[in-house]
Design a protein around this motif. Structure first.
Motif, PDB file in Angstrom:
ATOM      1  N   THR A  56       0.833  -1.207   0.000  1.00 23.32           N
ATOM      2  CA  THR A  56       0.000   0.000   0.000  1.00 23.32           C
ATOM      3  C   THR A  56       0.865   1.254   0.000  1.00 23.32           C
ATOM      4  OG1 THR A  56      -1.716  -1.194   1.223  1.00 23.32           O
ATOM      5  CG2 THR A  56      -1.848   1.204   1.220  1.00 23.32           C
ATOM      6  N   PHE A  57       1.900   1.266   0.835  1.00 18.62           N
ATOM      7  CA  PHE A  57       2.810   2.409   0.874  1.00 18.62           C
ATOM      8  C   PHE A  57       3.525   2.597  -0.458  1.00 18.62           C
ATOM      9  CE2 PHE A  57       2.852   2.810   5.607  1.00 18.62           C
ATOM     10  CZ  PHE A  57       2.748   4.193   5.657  1.00 18.62           C
ATOM     11  N   PHE A  91       7.812  11.940   7.571  1.00 21.66           N
ATOM     12  CA  PHE A  91       6.419  12.378   7.663  1.00 21.66           C
ATOM     13  C   PHE A  91       5.902  12.333   9.090  1.00 21.66           C
ATOM     14  CE2 PHE A  91       6.706  10.765   3.299  1.00 21.66           C
ATOM     15  CZ  PHE A  91       6.017  11.719   2.574  1.00 21.66           C
ATOM     16  N   LYS A  92       4.964  13.234   9.377  1.00 22.13           N
ATOM     17  CA  LYS A  92       4.159  13.110  10.592  1.00 22.13           C
ATOM     18  C   LYS A  92       3.131  11.994  10.382  1.00 22.13           C
ATOM     19  CE  LYS A  92       4.431  18.088  11.549  1.00 22.13           C
ATOM     20  NZ  LYS A  92       3.659  19.345  11.666  1.00 22.13           N
ATOM     21  N   ALA A  93       2.482  11.604  11.454  1.00 21.23           N
ATOM     22  CA  ALA A  93       1.502  10.525  11.358  1.00 21.23           C
ATOM     23  C   ALA A  93       0.319  10.895  10.468  1.00 21.23           C
ATOM     24  CB  ALA A  93       1.007  10.136  12.751  1.00 21.23           C
ATOM     25  N   ASP A  94       0.060  12.199  10.298  1.00 20.84           N
ATOM     26  CA  ASP A  94      -1.073  12.604   9.462  1.00 20.84           C
ATOM     27  C   ASP A  94      -0.698  12.737   7.983  1.00 20.84           C
ATOM     28  OD1 ASP A  94       0.470  14.890   9.403  1.00 20.84           O
ATOM     29  OD2 ASP A  94      -1.038  16.201  10.304  1.00 20.84           O
ATOM     30  N   PRO A 133      -1.604  10.781   1.437  1.00 16.79           N
ATOM     31  CA  PRO A 133      -2.954  10.382   1.884  1.00 16.79           C
ATOM     32  C   PRO A 133      -2.963   9.059   2.646  1.00 16.79           C
ATOM     33  CG  PRO A 133      -2.711   9.944  -0.466  1.00 16.79           C
ATOM     34  CD  PRO A 133      -1.443  10.634  -0.031  1.00 16.79           C
ATOM     35  N   VAL A 134      -2.468   9.093   3.886  1.00 17.24           N
ATOM     36  CA  VAL A 134      -2.459   7.897   4.726  1.00 17.24           C
ATOM     37  C   VAL A 134      -3.675   7.912   5.646  1.00 17.24           C
ATOM     38  CG1 VAL A 134       0.033   7.625   4.688  1.00 17.24           C
ATOM     39  CG2 VAL A 134      -1.015   9.062   6.434  1.00 17.24           C
ATOM     40  N   SER A 135      -4.089   6.739   6.056  1.00 18.99           N
ATOM     41  CA  SER A 135      -5.230   6.624   6.974  1.00 18.99           C
ATOM     42  C   SER A 135      -4.726   6.253   8.359  1.00 18.99           C
ATOM     43  CB  SER A 135      -6.202   5.543   6.473  1.00 18.99           C
ATOM     44  OG  SER A 135      -5.575   4.275   6.496  1.00 18.99           O
ATOM     45  N   SER A 136      -5.590   6.431   9.353  1.00 19.40           N
ATOM     46  CA  SER A 136      -5.212   6.114  10.733  1.00 19.40           C
ATOM     47  C   SER A 136      -5.010   4.620  10.937  1.00 19.40           C
ATOM     48  CB  SER A 136      -6.280   6.631  11.697  1.00 19.40           C
ATOM     49  OG  SER A 136      -7.546   6.050  11.383  1.00 19.40           O
ATOM     50  N   THR A 137      -5.568   3.814  10.036  1.00 23.44           N
ATOM     51  CA  THR A 137      -5.358   2.365  10.142  1.00 23.44           C
ATOM     52  C   THR A 137      -4.026   1.950   9.547  1.00 23.44           C
ATOM     53  OG1 THR A 137      -6.510   2.013   8.036  1.00 23.44           O
ATOM     54  CG2 THR A 137      -7.822   1.903  10.044  1.00 23.44           C
TER      55      THR A 137
END
Length: 471
Positions: A56-57, A91-94, A133-137
């Motif tokens: 996915t990454f 990157f930050k987590a967001d 565009p990463v998600s919290s999951t």
């Protein structure tokens, strides 16, 4: 003094809450690279241990830089020649970038200072405005990603030429003999939709739309009456945006490296499809129902699609001759795989298999088996039924002794046993009459030089039987 000033500025930015990325060369002495790497762990693991998350990454990163290249085009930035940067982004987590470190790839031409300054300014603007565009999951803490950033120069794309070949939109519009065109090569044109001009070419047999930005495939495309081969690799296609009209001409479709999560249902409309490549998509929940009615399908590519298990109805693909399952996450294979009676070549390398099921011995037509980079320590005795096996690659496994069943494979010509844990010379090799090549390097049965080991005479005997021995 300069370093203190930089730290002060960055501190003010942090206190004010302004998200600003910092871009520096990897060789910048002011960058504490060790601390950065400690605070931002890697998002993607080693290739040999790839997971669905890694896949996915990988896709997110490719799309991210692809969008950046479009951003550059809209800003009319194009270097005099192509450049390649090796980058590491923190990157930050967001998904907002904190740092980007870069260096030119070795022997790659550098940009003029003013061009590099402009590129960095545009890159800063893009990174600040476009978080990954990463998600919290997917992520829950800061992370880093390393990748190559390719920026094409004006002459980077070589226009395909030759009799019956069209390689540009301008040429497609201007030709007065569309009936003579057999190949449309529109790869890498930054297309966002299938161009209307394609439908002029009613005799076209091959269309290459790879490496574009397509998000939908109209059914009208496969209504072209003589189209045989369709390359859609590296686009943005999802399964519910791919449409095929019913036809009896299309034989080959390449959908690798898109945004698929399953096989597009309309694939079944290609009644004479022979080859379907789906590698490098996220197909962890693969279903093969759309493929079961394709009685001419003989080549299926599922390379690096995040599979941990195959659908149990895989045996319904009775006409498939070649199946590629490289770089997945299998710990076992279903016995139903043995029902694919026409299989001639099977690739199960780079997985987590501890054994090969005895049911594969039912594949009486199997000629090539790639099973390297697994955890296999033995072969089933029933493998003696594979009387037509020509190539067997068992390299990078956990074999301590060579399986005796190898001696029962009369047509075996090429065998790889390299990078295992063989403790003694595999004497069984001397009984394989048609063996032409054997690879045994990186095993503990000898040291640096095999011909000074106690097994030199066996090696000479193999070579006397016209077997090339690589050690």
């Amino acid at each position: 003094m300069k370093r203190s000033l930089l730290l002060f500025v960055f501190g003010l930015m942090a206190l004010s809450g302004v998200a600003q990325v910092t871009i520096r060369p990897m060789t910048d002495s002011l960058v504490n690279y060790k601390t950065l790497r400690k605070n931002y762990p890697p998002a993607v693991g080693p290739r040999e241990q790839a997971t669905l998350r890694d896949l996915t990454f990988q896709k997110l990163t490719e799309d991210y830089w692809s969008d950046f290249r479009r951003f550059l085009k809209k800003r009319n930035f194009r270097p005099d020649s192509s450049i390649i940067w090796n980058t590491e982004v923190f990157f930050k987590a967001d998904g907002h970038a904190d740092w980007l470190l870069y260096q030119y790839q070795r022997n790659n031409k550098r940009l003029a200072p003013e061009k590099e300054e402009t590129l960095i300014a545009l890159l800063t603007e893009y990174l600040n405005q476009h978080p990954l565009p990463v998600s919290s999951t997917l992520v829950w803490s800061p992370f880093r990603l390393g990748s190559g950033l390719f920026i094409l120069g004006p002459a980077s794309r070589t226009t395909p030429k030759g009799p019956g070949v069209i390689g540009t939109l301008a040429a497609a519009s201007q030709t007065t003999r569309p009936d003579t065109v057999k190949t449309i090569a529109f790869s890498g044109l930054e297309l966002e939709q299938v161009p209307e001009v394609i439908y002029r070419f009613t005799n076209v047999e091959e269309i290459n739309l790879g490496h574009n930005y397509l998000t939908a495939l109209p059914a009208r495309l496969t209504a072209l009456p003589k189209l045989k081969r369709l390359n859609l690799m590296s686009n943005r296609l999802q399964e519910d945006s791919v449409f095929f009209t019913r036809n009896k001409v299309v034989k080959s479709i390449n959908l690798q490296r898109n945004s698929l999560t399953d096989v597009p249902a309309s694939v079944r409309q290609n009644r004479r499809l022979e080859s379907l490549w789906l590698g490098n998509n996220d197909l962890a929940n693969l279903t093969i129902k759309p493929l079961r009615s394709l009685h001419r399908l003989n080549d299926v590519n599922l390379y690096n699609v995040g599979l941990s298990q195959l659908p149990k109805d895989i045996g319904r693909l009775k006409h498939v001759k070649v199946m590629d399952l490289y770089y997945n996450k299998f710990t076992e294979l279903p016995r139903q795989l043995g029902r694919m009676k026409r299989l001639e070549q099977l690739a199960i390398a780079h997985n987590n298999l501890k054994e090969i099921p005895a049911s594969l011995a039912k594949l009486r037509r199997l000629q090539v088996l790639f099973a390297h980079h697994n955890h296999i320590s033995q072969l089933p005795t029933k493998f003696q039924r594979l009387q037509h096996l020509h190539v067997l690659d068992l390299g990078y496994n956990e074999l301590i002794v060579a399986p005796n069943v190898l001696g029962a494979l009369p047509e075996l010509e090429e065998l790889s046993l390299n990078n295992n844990s063989l403790q003694e010379f595999p004497s069984v090799l001397l009984s394989i009459k048609n063996l032409k090549r054997v690879y045994m390097g990186s095993n503990p049965l000898w040291g640096r030089e095999a011909m000074t080991s106690p097994y030199a005479s066996q090696i000479k005997q193999l070579e006397a039987n016209n077997t090339q021995v690589t050690y």
